[in-house]
Enzyme design. Structure first.
Site, PDB file in Angstrom:
ATOM      1  CG  HIS A  88      -2.016  -1.175   1.559  1.00 54.52           C
ATOM      2  ND1 HIS A  88      -2.762  -1.397   0.349  1.00 54.52           N
ATOM      3  CD2 HIS A  88      -2.136  -2.007   2.291  1.00 54.52           C
ATOM      4  CE1 HIS A  88      -3.546  -2.487   0.677  1.00 54.52           C
ATOM      5  NE2 HIS A  88      -3.088  -2.794   1.835  1.00 54.52           N
ATOM      6  CG  HIS A 113       2.915   5.388   6.083  1.00 54.55           C
ATOM      7  ND1 HIS A 113       2.553   5.340   7.402  1.00 54.55           N
ATOM      8  CD2 HIS A 113       1.754   6.237   5.589  1.00 54.55           C
ATOM      9  CE1 HIS A 113       1.418   5.879   7.601  1.00 54.55           C
ATOM     10  NE2 HIS A 113       0.979   6.303   6.387  1.00 54.55           N
ATOM     11  CG  HIS A 115      -0.505   8.541   2.005  1.00 58.11           C
ATOM     12  ND1 HIS A 115      -1.311   7.485   1.775  1.00 58.11           N
ATOM     13  CD2 HIS A 115      -0.225   8.912   3.443  1.00 58.11           C
ATOM     14  CE1 HIS A 115      -1.650   7.092   2.957  1.00 58.11           C
ATOM     15  NE2 HIS A 115      -0.767   7.572   4.008  1.00 58.11           N
ATOM     16  CG  HIS A 132       0.473   9.992   6.830  1.00 61.12           C
ATOM     17  ND1 HIS A 132      -0.850   9.440   6.417  1.00 61.12           N
ATOM     18  CD2 HIS A 132       0.345  11.617   6.539  1.00 61.12           C
ATOM     19  CE1 HIS A 132      -1.316  10.273   5.678  1.00 61.12           C
ATOM     20  NE2 HIS A 132      -1.054  11.667   5.792  1.00 61.12           N
ATOM     21  CB  THR A 202      -5.862   7.967   5.634  1.00 61.59           C
ATOM     22  OG1 THR A 202      -4.464   7.424   5.418  1.00 61.59           O
ATOM     23  CG2 THR A 202      -5.606   9.412   6.320  1.00 61.59           C
ATOM     24  CB  THR A 203      -5.399   2.543   5.361  1.00 61.64           C
ATOM     25  OG1 THR A 203      -4.540   2.636   6.602  1.00 61.64           O
ATOM     26  CG2 THR A 203      -4.501   3.313   4.558  1.00 61.64           C
TER      27      THR A 203
HETATM   28 ZN   LIG Z   1      -0.780   7.387   5.915  1.00 57.14          ZN
END
Ligand SMILES: [Zn+2]
Length: 251
Positions: A88, A113, A115, A132, A202-203
């Site tokens: 992801h 991580h 995005h 994040h 957010t996941t």
């Molecule tokens: Zn994130």
């Protein structure tokens, strides 16, 4: 005979479904099609907040309310020692004691991580990448520091990012020990003013009660660095912005 085949198919399908379901948070989700953000809330019972939560992330950060936010107390040191590709995102796991203090509570940095494009947007503006920094206190409450990346106009590499990028695993499930530990402190901008609001992961499972702290200042990375992330992840990995509802965004 036909009946037997049908039964077998149902049985196999049923077993497969069970394996996926009973694997808990391992229920498949993604960023497009029937596993995409619109459907996350229906993929598993524990993902219900994705559909029904009222304080979901990300958001469009706008209509801020001026308030006396205290300076964020970062207590970071070099400690990003492993880079993983979890299918992801690309994530750097942190293993030394690094923390921030919010509301008098110490939150330890667990991982950071990325995005691309950014998940949160600021007054309608999207950024090419967002980091994040995920922290947890000793009761498991979460605080996320978000940092926006712009493409460097001078095409300058982000040196701290490069320590992880140099060993970025190309395949989902890949991991690598970093030759040089990444110092999250060196990724942050000098100006550490921020926006604050309540939100969620957010996941999936989109759990709420997350303290969000979004840095007002952005940092930069070379276009090639942002492109490398995009190409390894292989698709945009941003959840669309969610309704703000009754929340206040403080600055
Ligand atoms: Zn994130």
């Amino acid at each position: 005979m036909k009946k037997k085949c049908l039964c077998l198919i149902i049985l196999i399908t049923g077993v497969c479904f069970s394996v996926v379901t009973f694997a808990g948070e391992k229920v498949h989700w993604g960023y497009s099609g029937h596993e995409g953000p619109k459907f996350w809330g229906n993929l598993a019972p524990e993902y219900t907040p994705c559909a029904e939560g009222r304080n979901q992330s990300p958001i469009d950060i706008a209509k801020m309310i001026e308030s006396d936010l205290p300076p964020l107390a970062f207590n970071y040191q070099a400690g990003g020692t492993q880079v993983i590709n979890n299918g992801h995102t690309i994530q750097v796991n942190y293993n030394t004691q690094s923390s921030i203090t919010i509301d008098g509570i110490s939150f330890e940095l667990k991982q950071f991580h990325f995005h691309s494009p950014s998940e949160n947007i600021i007054e309608g503006k999207s950024f090419p990448m967002e980091a994040h920094f995920v922290h947890a206190d000793n009761k498991g409450a979460l605080a996320v520091v978000a940092l926006m990346f712009e493409t460097s106009a001078k095409d300058a590499k982000n040196n701290e990012l490069e320590k992880a990028w140099a060993q970025m695993p190309a395949m989902a499930g890949g991991k690598a020990a970093l030759v040089q530990p990444v110092d999250a402190n060196l990724l942050l901008p000098k100006d550490r003013s921020y926006y604050r609001f309540n939100g969620s992961l957010t996941t999936p499972p989109c759990s709420e009660g997350v303290r969000w702290l979004v840095m007002k200042s952005h940092v930069t990375a070379a276009k090639a660095q942002i492109d490398k992330f995009k190409s390894v992840v292989g698709h945009p990995n941003n959840r669309p912005v969610q309704p703000v509802n009754a929340r206040m965004i403080l600055e």
